[in-house]
Design an enzyme around this catalytic site. Structure first.
Site, mmCIF file in Angstrom:
data_model
loop_
_atom_site.group_PDB
_atom_site.id
_atom_site.type_symbol
_atom_site.label_atom_id
_atom_site.label_comp_id
_atom_site.label_asym_id
_atom_site.label_seq_id
_atom_site.Cartn_x
_atom_site.Cartn_y
_atom_site.Cartn_z
ATOM 1 N NE ARG A 1 72.121 70.745 27.756
ATOM 2 C CZ ARG A 1 71.650 71.774 28.463
ATOM 3 N NH1 ARG A 1 71.448 72.945 27.875
ATOM 4 N NH2 ARG A 1 71.385 71.640 29.749
ATOM 5 C CG HIS A 2 70.844 65.805 27.719
ATOM 6 N ND1 HIS A 2 69.869 66.565 28.312
ATOM 7 C CD2 HIS A 2 71.969 65.998 28.454
ATOM 8 C CE1 HIS A 2 70.358 67.189 29.361
ATOM 9 N NE2 HIS A 2 71.644 66.884 29.467
ATOM 10 C CG HIS B 1 76.211 65.205 29.498
ATOM 11 N ND1 HIS B 1 75.175 64.777 30.293
ATOM 12 C CD2 HIS B 1 76.951 64.084 29.217
ATOM 13 C CE1 HIS B 1 75.273 63.478 30.498
ATOM 14 N NE2 HIS B 1 76.346 63.030 29.856
#
Length: 268
Positions: free
Chosen positions: A14-15, A198
């Protein structure tokens, strides 16, 4: 031992912390750091020192925001941990969202793998239902290069931007899209592969790969609320040619939320 002799692995990340969820979603965060002439102005230490130059208007940032400075630190921590575990990626893929691209670049930089080109994959973008009012405007590969991203020039995406933006999909169809991206990439590329996407990407890209059914919206939301920024899922191909979830190679990042400070409260 070469990559062809090692178990194949897919790492899904995930970012890191993004500007809009820190300073206000949608146009709200931009009002705090862009003046009437669209000049970027920092009003908080956690805002980036500068933002990438875009050919469109600054409005393109509304749904394609950069990372905060804390986000850059989070991605650096992850990259340093990856380096300490001697995890060497063979291929790297990222959602075209700026927050994912910046996370990917910082992870590669901190893990001494900045030489690896980033394959920009629109199919890794999150569920489109969250963008029914307005789709994001991503930077073109040329703009990404101009802003210092080592973007692959030869990569042909599993799903291009035209196929993604503007389409409608159920939650189950989002899982199918993500599974198709993971499956196609794993068919074409070997070794250790990194996806940067994401929160939902971790489950959506791995779930059907390990033999489970797509989640509905309610179950997906329960899952993603438990996935912290820069969380990593790891999937490995075992000797029986079955993909399975394994323990991630790095520790989780836990930190305290820090509220905004207005010195004027001391005047009361």
């Amino acid at each position: 031992m070469g990559d062809e002799q090692q178990p194949r692995k897919l790492y899904i990340m995930r970012h890191a912390e993004r500007m809009d969820l820190t300073f206000g979603y949608g146009p709200a965060w931009m009002k705090k750091c862009f003046d009437e002439q669209d000049n970027y102005i920092r009003t908080d230490l956690n805002m980036p020192l500068s933002v990438p130059k875009r050919k469109g208007s600054q409005r393109d940032y509304i749904y394609d925001c950069p990372l905060t400075r804390i986000g850059l630190v989070q991605a650096t921590f992850a990259g340093e941990a990856i380096k300490s575990r001697n995890v060497k990626f063979s291929h790297v893929f990222s959602s075209p969202s700026l927050r994912c691209m910046e996370t990917c670049r910082k992870v590669l930089e901190a893990s001494d793998q900045i030489h690896l080109p980033i394959n920009v994959e629109p199919g890794l973008f999150e569920w489109l239902e969250w963008y029914v009012k307005e789709m994001p405007k991503w930077m073109s590969p040329e703009e990404m290069k101009e802003n210092g991203f080592n973007v692959s020039e030869d990569y042909i995406p599993v799903m291009n931007e035209t196929e993604i933006l503007g389409r409608k999909e159920t939650c189950e169809e989002y899982y199918e899209r993500s599974f198709k991206v993971a499956s196609d990439v794993l068919q074409k590329y070997s070794g250790k592969i990194l996806f940067v996407g994401h929160a939902s990407t971790l489950d959506a890209c791995s779930r059907q790969l390990v033999g489970q059914q797509p989640k509905n919206e309610a179950d997906m939301m329960k899952c993603i609320t438990k996935l912290p920024l820069t969380a990593i899922a790891a999937v490995e191909l075992d000797s029986g040619s079955q993909w399975k979830l394994i323990e991630p190679p790095i520790l989780p990042p836990t930190h305290l939320k820090n509220a905004a400070f207005d010195w004027r409260i001391l005047l009361d």
